[in-house]
Design an enzyme around this catalytic site. Structure first.
Site, short mmCIF file in Angstrom:
data_model
loop_
_atom_site.label_atom_id
_atom_site.label_comp_id
_atom_site.label_asym_id
_atom_site.label_seq_id
_atom_site.Cartn_x
_atom_site.Cartn_y
_atom_site.Cartn_z
CG ASP A 165 -2.07 0.97 1.10
OD1 ASP A 165 -3.21 0.52 0.98
OD2 ASP A 165 -1.81 2.20 1.11
CB ILE A 166 0.85 4.25 -2.16
CG1 ILE A 166 1.95 5.14 -2.69
CG2 ILE A 166 -0.43 5.04 -1.86
CD1 ILE A 166 1.68 5.70 -4.08
CG ASN B 191 -12.39 -0.56 3.90
OD1 ASN B 191 -12.84 -0.88 4.99
ND2 ASN B 191 -11.16 -0.07 3.75
N GLY C 105 -15.39 3.69 3.59
CA GLY C 105 -14.24 4.43 3.06
C GLY C 105 -13.58 3.76 1.87
CD GLN C 106 -15.00 -0.34 -2.64
OE1 GLN C 106 -16.12 -0.59 -2.19
NE2 GLN C 106 -14.52 -0.89 -3.74
CG HIS D 267 -8.75 -2.87 -2.42
ND1 HIS D 267 -9.68 -2.20 -3.19
CD2 HIS D 267 -8.62 -2.15 -1.29
CE1 HIS D 267 -10.07 -1.11 -2.55
NE2 HIS D 267 -9.46 -1.06 -1.38
CG HIS E 241 -6.83 -2.87 3.14
ND1 HIS E 241 -6.10 -1.71 2.99
CD2 HIS E 241 -8.04 -2.64 2.56
CE1 HIS E 241 -6.85 -0.81 2.36
NE2 HIS E 241 -8.02 -1.35 2.09
P1 5GP Z 1 -9.73 1.44 0.35
O1 5GP Z 1 -9.82 2.68 1.18
O2 5GP Z 1 -10.38 1.58 -0.98
O3 5GP Z 1 -10.14 0.19 1.08
O4 5GP Z 1 -8.18 1.22 0.11
C1 5GP Z 1 -7.51 1.76 -0.97
C2 5GP Z 1 -6.03 1.67 -0.62
O5 5GP Z 1 -5.28 1.88 -1.79
C3 5GP Z 1 -5.59 2.73 0.39
O6 5GP Z 1 -5.05 2.10 1.54
C4 5GP Z 1 -4.54 3.53 -0.37
O7 5GP Z 1 -3.47 3.93 0.43
C5 5GP Z 1 -4.13 2.59 -1.47
N1 5GP Z 1 -3.70 3.24 -2.70
C6 5GP Z 1 -4.34 4.26 -3.34
N2 5GP Z 1 -3.68 4.60 -4.45
C7 5GP Z 1 -2.60 3.77 -4.52
C8 5GP Z 1 -1.53 3.65 -5.47
O8 5GP Z 1 -1.45 4.36 -6.47
N3 5GP Z 1 -0.60 2.70 -5.22
C9 5GP Z 1 -0.66 1.89 -4.10
N4 5GP Z 1 0.32 0.98 -3.96
N5 5GP Z 1 -1.66 1.97 -3.21
C10 5GP Z 1 -2.62 2.90 -3.41
#
Ligand code: 5GP
Ligand code: ZN
Length: 114
Positions: free
Chosen positions: A30-31, A87, A93-94, A100, A102
């Site tokens: 994760d970034i 999520n 907060g998706q 995906h 985590h």
């Molecule tokens: P969500 O909030 O949708 O469950 O999680 C999305 C995740 O994707 C977040 O934890 C966010 O940090 C990660 N993320 C968003 N953009 C990027 C990206 O460009 N590269 C990587 N490696 N992770 C990302």
């Protein structure tokens, strides 16, 4: 279809730190890591989220869990513990509309989450 960030990552059009790949899934760091270990496991197939899963995705979803076992071993959290989170939708907060999982670990995680 509009370009999907995680499809682009899976296709390696956008850089990421890929830590696992097979014919069905990709896992990458994760970034914005929320724990010392924070890996995202995604299917190569575009599925926008949990609510878009179909009967035919059962094996794929199961495979994501099996892959999480190997990643937990690789990142040395298999024994001490880790958390898997998916999520779904705005209240959760998706942020990326490509399903995906985590994998979080490497520290004591609080419960309940925020
Ligand atoms: P969500 O909030 O949708 O469950 O999680 C999305 C995740 O994707 C977040 O934890 C966010 O940090 C990660 N993320 C968003 N953009 C990027 C990206 O460009 N590269 C990587 N490696 N992770 C990302
Ligand atoms: Zn996608």
């Amino acid at each position: 279809m509009e370009k999907c960030l995680f499809c682009e990552i899976a296709e390696k059009r956008i850089d990421s730190k890929i830590v696992y790949e097979d014919e069905k899934v990709v896992a990458f760091k994760d970034i914005y890591p929320q724990a010392p270990v924070h890996v995202l496991i995604i299917p190569k197939k575009h599925i926008s989220g949990v609510t878009s899963l179909e009967e035919g995705d059962r094996e794929l979803v199961g495979h994501m869990f099996i892959v999480s076992q190997q990643l937990a071993k690789d990142f040395s959290v298999y024994q001490c513990g880790f958390r898997l989170i998916v999520n779904s939708g705005p209240d959760a907060g998706q942020a990326v509309d490509h399903i995906h999982m985590h994998l979080l670990g490497g520290r004591t995680l609080q419960w309940p989450p925020g």
